[in-house]
Design a protein around this motif. Structure first.
Motif, mmCIF file in Angstrom:
data_model
loop_
_atom_site.group_PDB
_atom_site.id
_atom_site.type_symbol
_atom_site.label_atom_id
_atom_site.label_comp_id
_atom_site.label_asym_id
_atom_site.label_seq_id
_atom_site.Cartn_x
_atom_site.Cartn_y
_atom_site.Cartn_z
ATOM 1 N N ARG A 78 0.848 -1.183 0.000
ATOM 2 C CA ARG A 78 0.000 0.000 0.000
ATOM 3 C C ARG A 78 0.887 1.237 0.000
ATOM 4 O O ARG A 78 2.082 1.180 0.278
ATOM 5 C CB ARG A 78 -0.921 0.006 1.226
ATOM 6 N N ARG A 79 0.287 2.367 -0.298
ATOM 7 C CA ARG A 79 1.064 3.606 -0.401
ATOM 8 C C ARG A 79 1.748 3.972 0.913
ATOM 9 O O ARG A 79 2.804 4.606 0.925
ATOM 10 C CB ARG A 79 0.150 4.755 -0.864
ATOM 11 N N ASP A 80 1.176 3.564 2.056
ATOM 12 C CA ASP A 80 1.789 3.878 3.341
ATOM 13 C C ASP A 80 2.911 2.905 3.703
ATOM 14 O O ASP A 80 3.524 3.013 4.762
ATOM 15 C CB ASP A 80 0.745 3.919 4.460
ATOM 16 N N GLY A 81 3.180 1.940 2.824
ATOM 17 C CA GLY A 81 4.261 0.988 3.065
ATOM 18 C C GLY A 81 3.820 -0.314 3.701
ATOM 19 O O GLY A 81 4.635 -1.223 3.883
ATOM 20 N N SER A 82 2.550 -0.448 4.035
ATOM 21 C CA SER A 82 2.072 -1.693 4.636
ATOM 22 C C SER A 82 1.855 -2.748 3.560
ATOM 23 O O SER A 82 1.736 -2.446 2.370
ATOM 24 C CB SER A 82 0.770 -1.448 5.413
ATOM 25 N N PHE A 83 1.803 -4.002 4.000
ATOM 26 C CA PHE A 83 1.635 -5.110 3.067
ATOM 27 C C PHE A 83 0.162 -5.332 2.757
ATOM 28 O O PHE A 83 -0.658 -5.466 3.654
ATOM 29 C CB PHE A 83 2.207 -6.394 3.667
ATOM 30 N N LYS A 84 -0.147 -5.381 1.469
ATOM 31 C CA LYS A 84 -1.500 -5.712 1.054
ATOM 32 C C LYS A 84 -1.620 -7.213 0.781
ATOM 33 O O LYS A 84 -2.609 -7.840 1.136
ATOM 34 C CB LYS A 84 -1.869 -4.922 -0.206
ATOM 35 N N TRP A 85 -0.567 -7.787 0.151
ATOM 36 C CA TRP A 85 -0.571 -9.204 -0.172
ATOM 37 C C TRP A 85 0.858 -9.672 -0.393
ATOM 38 O O TRP A 85 1.635 -9.021 -1.091
ATOM 39 C CB TRP A 85 -1.390 -9.459 -1.437
ATOM 40 N N VAL A 86 1.235 -10.781 0.257
ATOM 41 C CA VAL A 86 2.575 -11.342 0.095
ATOM 42 C C VAL A 86 2.456 -12.847 -0.064
ATOM 43 O O VAL A 86 2.019 -13.545 0.852
ATOM 44 C CB VAL A 86 3.490 -11.047 1.311
ATOM 45 N N GLN A 87 2.860 -13.364 -1.209
ATOM 46 C CA GLN A 87 2.782 -14.797 -1.460
ATOM 47 C C GLN A 87 3.672 -15.555 -0.480
ATOM 48 O O GLN A 87 4.818 -15.202 -0.266
ATOM 49 C CB GLN A 87 3.216 -15.102 -2.899
ATOM 50 N N ASN A 88 3.129 -16.604 0.120
ATOM 51 C CA ASN A 88 3.837 -17.523 1.026
ATOM 52 C C ASN A 88 4.173 -16.931 2.399
ATOM 53 O O ASN A 88 4.705 -17.632 3.251
ATOM 54 C CB ASN A 88 5.139 -18.044 0.390
ATOM 55 N N ILE A 89 3.897 -15.660 2.632
ATOM 56 C CA ILE A 89 4.150 -15.073 3.968
ATOM 57 C C ILE A 89 2.892 -14.330 4.415
ATOM 58 O O ILE A 89 2.887 -13.103 4.587
ATOM 59 C CB ILE A 89 5.361 -14.112 3.984
ATOM 60 N N PRO A 90 1.790 -15.043 4.624
ATOM 61 C CA PRO A 90 0.517 -14.373 4.910
ATOM 62 C C PRO A 90 0.510 -13.573 6.203
ATOM 63 O O PRO A 90 -0.277 -12.623 6.331
ATOM 64 C CB PRO A 90 -0.486 -15.536 4.959
ATOM 65 N N PHE A 91 1.386 -13.924 7.171
ATOM 66 C CA PHE A 91 1.339 -13.191 8.450
ATOM 67 C C PHE A 91 1.854 -11.754 8.314
ATOM 68 O O PHE A 91 1.700 -10.952 9.236
ATOM 69 C CB PHE A 91 2.106 -13.939 9.556
ATOM 70 N N LEU A 92 2.436 -11.402 7.180
ATOM 71 C CA LEU A 92 2.865 -10.020 6.970
ATOM 72 C C LEU A 92 1.723 -9.130 6.496
ATOM 73 O O LEU A 92 1.775 -7.905 6.670
ATOM 74 C CB LEU A 92 3.995 -9.966 5.933
ATOM 75 N N GLU A 93 0.699 -9.729 5.910
ATOM 76 C CA GLU A 93 -0.371 -8.945 5.303
ATOM 77 C C GLU A 93 -1.067 -8.053 6.329
ATOM 78 O O GLU A 93 -1.408 -8.487 7.425
ATOM 79 C CB GLU A 93 -1.364 -9.873 4.607
ATOM 80 N N GLY A 94 -1.246 -6.792 5.916
ATOM 81 C CA GLY A 94 -1.898 -5.809 6.784
ATOM 82 C C GLY A 94 -0.960 -5.101 7.726
ATOM 83 O O GLY A 94 -1.327 -4.089 8.334
ATOM 84 N N HIS A 95 0.272 -5.592 7.878
ATOM 85 C CA HIS A 95 1.240 -4.980 8.792
ATOM 86 C C HIS A 95 2.154 -4.015 8.047
ATOM 87 O O HIS A 95 2.353 -4.121 6.838
ATOM 88 C CB HIS A 95 2.082 -6.049 9.478
ATOM 89 N N ASN A 96 2.725 -3.087 8.802
ATOM 90 C CA ASN A 96 3.640 -2.102 8.231
ATOM 91 C C ASN A 96 5.026 -2.325 8.813
ATOM 92 O O ASN A 96 5.379 -1.788 9.861
ATOM 93 C CB ASN A 96 3.146 -0.685 8.523
#
Length: 388
Positions: A78-96
């Protein structure tokens, strides 16, 4: 004498993460690595491991002070640097992760998609407008201006193929028309229908991957062919049931021909020996790449892409450039396009493009911080020359 350093992080979704310290984006002073199995199962555990690795590197290199942090990562941001979607590392999604590490170390941080980071690495050497492509499981890319600005990154992507810029996600967004592919296959005496059967076996009813951008049934996504696995699919389609090529490989290499992760180097070996199915594979790969490149360049010109800018190739499949490059260049020339395909300069220097790109991201973050501080103080007359 204690010196400061840039921390660069290259997050891998398939193998592991590399963490390095740089004096500047051209000079690495230390590097560490940990595997995917060491990521843990939560965002907190992953952040903790990253903190440990950065702190260990600082200690190992004279207890240096940290200037800033740069992160190269797969996936969509996302524009703020947070993760929208990461293949194989789902626990990163939504975090900055950028903000979390910035708070942890008290320095500025930046983050970029790994293909964008690779492009910034190339720019840090050339300092000109360029296109950067990385071939792996897919085909990623970026356009960087001569000022070092990433043009049309896929941040805040809404999930629609039509929202992707050809220069940033070429493998996903560029269509390969089936009627054109059939013509190109016929030119080398190969069967396009055999490729379709291979795709049936591999994807079945998975229309998201089988059909072209926007669900177009008359095209394929470019990365179905223009990628590491794609080159292997082409070879299988061209060789068919003919196993004559196996005479040029040992038993171990023959068994690996079914694994796209390693088969590419064996196809290159066969091409170097002028074994016909491999030569035809690379001739066809080059022609298809030229067609896709033409589609990209024509569209990007409308957005101001300069004529004839270099195209730098990274990723393991790009090592086969000596085999597929000549046919791609010939066809581009016939199409009136003078863009030159060349290997990544960073790769040629034996450096990790994603890490170098992450160091560039860190350097940009630190410079941005100085600019913001200068503006906040109102002392514009003392802005560093390199920031003007």
């Amino acid at each position: 004498m204690q010196r400061d350093a840039l921390a660069a992080i290259d997050i891998g979704a398939g193998q592991g993460t590399r963490v390095a310290l740089f004096d500047n984006p051209a000079t690495v002073v230390g590097e560490r690595y940990f595997s995917l199995s060491d990521y843990g199962v939560s965002f907190e555990s992953f952040v903790g491991r990253l903190r440990h690795e950065v702190e260990a590197l600082l200690a190992e290199n004279g207890n240096r002070e940290l200037r800033s942090i740069g992160i190269a990562t797969p996936g969509v941001l996302r524009r703020d640097g947070s993760f929208k979607w990461v293949q194989n590392i789902p626990f990163l999604e939504g975090h900055n992760l950028k903000e979390e590490l910035s708070r942890s170390f008290g320095v500025r941080a930046g983050v970029a998609n790994d293909a964008d980071a690779g492009a910034l690495a190339e720019w840090s050497v050339l300092r000109i407008d360029l296109l950067y492509w990385v071939f792996g499981g897919g085909w990623g890319g970026a356009w960087v201006s001569k000022e070092g600005e990433l043009m049309f990154p896929s941040t805040d992507w809404d999930g629609r193929d039509s929202s992707l810029h050809y220069t940033n996600e070429p493998g996903v967004s560029i269509p390969l028309e089936k009627i054109v592919l059939q013509e190109l296959f016929t030119e080398i005496g190969a069967s396009y229908d055999r490729l379709e059967r291979i795709l049936d076996e591999e994807f079945g009813e998975d229309d998201e991957h089988r059909l072209g951008p926007g669900g177009d049934p008359e095209s394929l996504r470019a990365e179905i062919i223009l990628s590491g696995p794609g080159r292997c699919r082409l070879f299988r389609a061209i060789v068919g049931n003919d196993d004559f090529y196996e005479r040029f490989l040992d038993i171990h290499e023959t068994k690996e021909m079914s694994d796209p992760a390693v088969a590419g180097k064996h196809i290159s070996k066969l091409s170097s020996m002028r074994v016909e199915p491999a030569v035809n594979t690379d001739r066809l790969y080059g022609k298809i790449l030229a067609r896709a490149t033409g589609t990209m360049l024509k569209a990007a010109r409308e957005d101001g892409l300069p004529e004839g800018i270099p195209i730098c190739l990274g990723g393991k499949p790009s090592y086969a450039l000596p085999y597929f490059g000549p046919s791609a260049q010939r066809m581009l020339g016939k199409m009136g396009m003078m863009n030159y395909l060349r290997p990544s300069i960073v790769d040629e220097r034996g450096l990790n493009a994603n890490l170098v790109g992450a160091a560039v991201v860190a350097d940009h973050a630190e410079r941005l911080g100085r600019t913001v501080a200068t503006r906040a103080s109102g002392d514009m007359g003392h802005e560093p020359a390199e920031m003007r």
